[in-house]
Design a protein around this motif. Structure first.
Motif, PDB file in Angstrom:
ATOM      1  N   PHE A   1     -57.452 -24.143-102.277  1.00 27.08           N
ATOM      2  CA  PHE A   1     -57.021 -23.385-101.105  1.00 27.08           C
ATOM      3  C   PHE A   1     -58.086 -22.361-100.691  1.00 27.08           C
ATOM      4  O   PHE A   1     -58.339 -22.162 -99.508  1.00 27.08           O
ATOM      5  CB  PHE A   1     -55.672 -22.715-101.364  1.00 27.08           C
ATOM      6  CG  PHE A   1     -54.985 -22.205-100.126  1.00 27.08           C
ATOM      7  CD1 PHE A   1     -55.088 -22.864 -98.903  1.00 27.08           C
ATOM      8  CD2 PHE A   1     -54.216 -21.060-100.181  1.00 27.08           C
ATOM      9  CE1 PHE A   1     -54.441 -22.391 -97.774  1.00 27.08           C
ATOM     10  CE2 PHE A   1     -53.563 -20.582 -99.060  1.00 27.08           C
ATOM     11  CZ  PHE A   1     -53.686 -21.244 -97.852  1.00 27.08           C
ATOM     12  N   ALA A   2     -58.723 -21.745-101.673  1.00 27.74           N
ATOM     13  CA  ALA A   2     -59.822 -20.815-101.374  1.00 27.74           C
ATOM     14  C   ALA A   2     -60.971 -21.560-100.702  1.00 27.74           C
ATOM     15  O   ALA A   2     -61.590 -21.053 -99.759  1.00 27.74           O
ATOM     16  CB  ALA A   2     -60.296 -20.124-102.650  1.00 27.74           C
TER      17      ALA A   2
ATOM     18  N   ASN B   1     -58.775 -19.785 -89.758  1.00 23.10           N
ATOM     19  CA  ASN B   1     -58.165 -18.687 -90.498  1.00 23.10           C
ATOM     20  C   ASN B   1     -57.403 -17.708 -89.601  1.00 23.10           C
ATOM     21  O   ASN B   1     -56.917 -16.689 -90.083  1.00 23.10           O
ATOM     22  CB  ASN B   1     -59.237 -17.900 -91.260  1.00 23.10           C
ATOM     23  CG  ASN B   1     -59.915 -18.717 -92.330  1.00 23.10           C
ATOM     24  OD1 ASN B   1     -59.334 -19.652 -92.874  1.00 23.10           O
ATOM     25  ND2 ASN B   1     -61.160 -18.397 -92.625  1.00 23.10           N
TER      26      ASN B   1
ATOM     27  N   LEU C   1     -54.505 -14.311 -99.254  1.00 23.29           N
ATOM     28  CA  LEU C   1     -55.302 -15.259-100.031  1.00 23.29           C
ATOM     29  C   LEU C   1     -56.605 -14.619-100.494  1.00 23.29           C
ATOM     30  O   LEU C   1     -57.018 -14.787-101.644  1.00 23.29           O
ATOM     31  CB  LEU C   1     -55.603 -16.515 -99.207  1.00 23.29           C
ATOM     32  CG  LEU C   1     -56.595 -17.502 -99.835  1.00 23.29           C
ATOM     33  CD1 LEU C   1     -56.009 -18.130-101.097  1.00 23.29           C
ATOM     34  CD2 LEU C   1     -56.986 -18.567 -98.828  1.00 23.29           C
TER      35      LEU C   1
ATOM     36  N   GLU D   1     -55.784 -12.205-103.290  1.00 24.26           N
ATOM     37  CA  GLU D   1     -55.358 -12.972-104.460  1.00 24.26           C
ATOM     38  C   GLU D   1     -56.550 -13.656-105.120  1.00 24.26           C
ATOM     39  O   GLU D   1     -56.670 -13.686-106.339  1.00 24.26           O
ATOM     40  CB  GLU D   1     -54.295 -13.999-104.026  1.00 24.26           C
ATOM     41  CG  GLU D   1     -53.673 -14.765-105.164  1.00 24.26           C
ATOM     42  CD  GLU D   1     -54.317 -16.119-105.398  1.00 24.26           C
ATOM     43  OE1 GLU D   1     -53.990 -16.762-106.403  1.00 24.26           O
ATOM     44  OE2 GLU D   1     -55.162 -16.537-104.577  1.00 24.26           O
ATOM     45  N   THR D   2     -57.457 -14.182-104.326  1.00 24.33           N
ATOM     46  CA  THR D   2     -58.638 -14.857-104.857  1.00 24.33           C
ATOM     47  C   THR D   2     -59.533 -13.883-105.608  1.00 24.33           C
ATOM     48  O   THR D   2     -59.977 -14.167-106.730  1.00 24.33           O
ATOM     49  CB  THR D   2     -59.421 -15.545-103.723  1.00 24.33           C
ATOM     50  OG1 THR D   2     -58.567 -16.523-103.105  1.00 24.33           O
ATOM     51  CG2 THR D   2     -60.678 -16.219-104.234  1.00 24.33           C
TER      52      THR D   2
END
Length: 165
Positions: free
Chosen positions: A37-38, A63, A77, A80-81
């Motif tokens: 996903f990243a 995005n 995201l 979180e990444t």
């Protein structure tokens, strides 16, 4: 702090041999293939070490939200990444990282691209490396091109032993 090696740190180390102008791009592609996903969002890893992770997300069509800014989920995201890789760079290979809690407060409209900086203290690093299982709150700062912090986040990452067999 003593030398530490795990799957993520070995991937990152491989790219130290890549010529400077393409190192960041190549490293980001490799890490993006590890966390799909990243990679799909095009998260760019500016700096990644056992102490700190700095990554970016571009304000590009894939995005964006309906007002042409970085989508709320893409902002989360990014945070979180950064926090996940900060933990991941310190986690022994026999442990599994899990996001336990994600709190994101949207404070203002983001301007342009975004940057996230996540770092662990020496005490947190020691816990991640030595405890069989546990959790840690990973601080992260997300800024936009104007220098503002459009979101404030709290990410709690846990780790447990990988199942054998």
């Amino acid at each position: 702090m003593e030398k530490f090696s795990n799957a993520f740190s070995r991937i990152v180390a491989k790219f130290e041999k890549v010529p400077g102008p393409i190192r960041r791009w190549a490293r980001s592609k490799a890490l993006g293939s590890y966390v799909k996903f990243a990679g799909t969002a095009g998260i760019d890893f500016e700096d990644i070490s056992t102490a700190q992770v700095v990554c970016h997300i571009r304000n590009v069509a894939k995005n964006q939200n309906h007002i042409k800014g970085v989508h709320a989920a893409a902002m989360a995201l990014l945070a979180e990444t950064a926090t996940g890789f900060a933990v991941g760079m310190n986690l022994p290979d026999d442990k599994l990282p899990l996001l336990k809690s994600m709190k994101v407060e949207y404070k203002k409209r983001a301007v342009g691209d975004l940057k996230a900086v996540a770092a662990l203290t020496a005490e947190q690093i020691a816990q991640v490396r030595t405890l069989e299982k546990g959790d840690v709150t990973v601080p992260v700062t997300v800024t936009d091109e104007s220098g503002n912090e459009p979101i404030q986040c709290e990410m709690i990452w846990a780790w447990i032993p990988k199942k054998r067999g």
